[in-house]
Design an enzyme around this catalytic site. Sequence first.
Site, short mmCIF file in Angstrom:
data_model
loop_
_atom_site.label_atom_id
_atom_site.label_comp_id
_atom_site.label_asym_id
_atom_site.label_seq_id
_atom_site.Cartn_x
_atom_site.Cartn_y
_atom_site.Cartn_z
N TRP A 343 0.61 -1.28 0.11
CA TRP A 343 -0.05 0.02 -0.26
C TRP A 343 1.33 0.89 0.16
O TRP A 343 0.36 2.74 -0.16
CB TRP A 343 -1.04 -0.30 1.05
N ASP A 344 2.69 0.83 0.22
CA ASP A 344 2.72 2.12 0.22
C ASP A 344 3.19 2.91 -0.92
O ASP A 344 2.65 4.69 -0.54
CB ASP A 344 4.11 1.65 0.49
N GLU A 483 0.66 -3.39 12.98
CA GLU A 483 1.11 -4.69 12.79
C GLU A 483 1.09 -5.36 14.16
O GLU A 483 1.37 -6.32 14.14
CB GLU A 483 1.64 -4.51 11.48
C1 BGC Z 1 4.80 -1.86 7.75
C2 BGC Z 1 3.62 -1.10 6.52
C3 BGC Z 1 4.46 -1.52 4.88
C4 BGC Z 1 5.16 -2.28 4.90
C5 BGC Z 1 6.45 -1.70 3.64
C6 BGC Z 1 6.06 -2.57 7.16
O1 BGC Z 1 7.08 -2.40 8.17
O2 BGC Z 1 4.15 -1.89 8.34
O3 BGC Z 1 2.86 -0.34 6.97
O4 BGC Z 1 3.73 -1.12 4.54
O5 BGC Z 1 6.26 -2.30 6.05
O6 BGC Z 1 7.27 -0.76 3.57
#
Ligand code: BGC
Length: 764
Positions: A343-344, A483
């Site tokens: 989603w970045d 997360e």
């Molecule tokens: C984050 C996610 C992100 C991913 C890639 C993870 O540590 O919690 O939101 O999409 O890294 O950057």
Amino acid sequence: MKQKHFERYHTSNKEWVVTEESWDPSQQGVREAQFTLGNGLLGSRGIYEELPQDSQPGTFLAGFFDRTGSLVAELVNMPNPFRLWFALKGEKLGIVAMDFTAHRRELDLKHGLLFRQTTYRDTRKRKFLYESVRFLSMADRNLGVMQVNLTASEGAADLVVEAALDLSVWNSGTVTEGRKKHWRIREVAHKGGTEYVRIAGLDGGYSVAFATTVMIQQGGKRRVARDSHFHIRLKKGETVSLAKVFVIHSSGDLSAARLGESARSHLKAAVRRGIPQLTRDHVRGWQKLWGPAAITVKGAPDVQKALRFNTYHLLCSAPAPGSRGSIGAKTLSGEGYRGHIFWDSDIFLLPFYTHTHPWAAAEMLLYRYDRLNAAEQIATARGYRGAMYPWESAGTGEEETPSWAKGLNGSVIPIHTHEQEHHITADIAYAVHRYYVATGDDDFMLACGFEMLFKTARFWASRVEHNPRSDSYEIKKVIGPDEFHEDVDNNAYTNMMAKWNLLVARRMALHMKSEFPREFAALCRRIDLKSGEITSWKRIAPRLAMKVRKDGVIEQFDGYFKRRRIRLSNHNEYGLPKLPKNFLWQDVGETQLVKQADVLMLLQLLSGIFGAHTKKANYQFYEPRTVHKSSLSVGTHAMIAADVGDLEAASSFFRDVLFIDLQNTMGNTAEGIHAASLGNAWQAAIAGFGGVYPSKGILQIRPRLPREWKELSFSYRWQGAELAITIEHDKVRLLARSARKRLPIRIYGHMRDIPAGKKVVFRK
Ligand code: BGC
């Protein structure tokens, strides 16, 4: 740094140059990522040409993934065309192998050129001046150029040169997989001064051809090196200049059989054009990109330079026109996250491209559209309807999240994000709509966007569960942006974004029906969309649960308030919280600690829906509980802090996001540049401090500049117009170029009609 004709591109303005002043082995990986060159199609880490010990060459071709030997597909590390070294009777001219008396590298952000100057001293104490400059062309994206000059300053020398393509490259892999090559060589040839190599991915999915040549200029004469391994004899004080030109063609463009011919003739044409012209073309390409993307900040030189560094990487990563590609979490600057797309790209990066280079934003959305069928298959396999996008995506659009990883201590860490982090589907719908609002691109919507909105809404309608007791809808067993908390019910971010997806899909269905009735009818037939289904979206959306306390604080998920509070009283040198010494990581889910903006993320994305009181209450509640263990967090905090008027905190968070890679503040820049932070820093400057953002379809300008900034100026694409915006503490100056009509914009809270082509000023 002198580099003959390159000298004139070498800006003396330090605000456009990132410098490495000395050789520091501990910083090697960090510099490689920072000094990455890129043109959207190709990315190449800023390695030293002689590849000292521990260097990690990374040459990436956007969209080239391979799965063999890995748990999931990974971005392939290709042969490295920037290798070149000299040896002098058993001594290698290399930063580790030989002594040196001076060393410097400079990345010219304005022109996308990487310069190097090293003065070596051999064991007989003779000095050699080594200079290099290189680029990946922004005019001809399959092309790269490197020029190396060597001067035997203090005595004659017999040198061996090795300039062949480096085929010893591998992907570093994870602990369990170990390093691996994702390709094998299918053809090698050296004829007429051209080295030709064709490789094929082990999955059989691609073929890539490299054609390179080296031109030698010495004593006023030019010749093509017959081989990539050759000898040079230098007189005292004499300089040899080597120009290496290469082209990379892939089966993405052409059938494997024609690759050789096309790569060779492309190379020939490039050589005929000559290095000065190739450089001019490249520089012009960069100038065109910088035009709409440059931000000027007066009063804060370090911020200005860091913004340029970030924007440079954003421009290096903009998907090549026509590529229908997106951007991985670490751009094309490292193997971190295996090059996967999260989603970045849709939430954090897309606004930058939408408002500077909308064509690049369209490519990124086309990437998602091309994988809509795959998303439907994921939904079906999980028992849902519509399209459910994977949490991590690569080439095919299948779910690419590894289901486990092995920690360095040998423990197996299960990963659940792909099973539960469902908000990505709404995030992609949000990106489509955001792009449409900003550009009014009906063609994209008719070809792709409406369908994406309808199929994502269809997913949510099947994903929610009805609770008959409360007559509400719930989304259970999810992971929100935070997360740390898995398997939770009714994560506010997920529920509200799903609600938003359903409502916007319905609104867009009505819009399409009235504006494009024929196309609407055809689409409905094709995807079997009936009016009853559209009505169901309106029925479900308002009943999606979100719990709000009396004081306005939104509960992040069911039961969050009952989790254990951990007070964060210690902070690191960047002002970010440190966990208590005796903290046990396995307990994190039982606490109120938040990994990254979650409720605050919701308030930022749907800023126009939530009032000032709610934003402030939630900022005050969640900020002290957030540990920013993702680079995605601090930029969002900068924006929300600015929104609620806490400018001091906003400035501090802004610095945290802005310097993540320039100062390696998270300690992992070596794995690649944090893409999301690049976009987040841009958003924090423009939307956070400039206060320029769309809200309910209307562009707002509500500035709140940090005290030390005197002026912020930038251009901003909005509904076909190019707005030149200059913000000072007490006024906003605007010029709407190429606007088709007067533009309604809300400035300092008042609706204004901005005339086309006329400078206007608004005072606070
Ligand atoms: C984050 C996610 C992100 C991913 C890639 C993870 O540590 O919690 O939101 O999409 O890294 O950057």
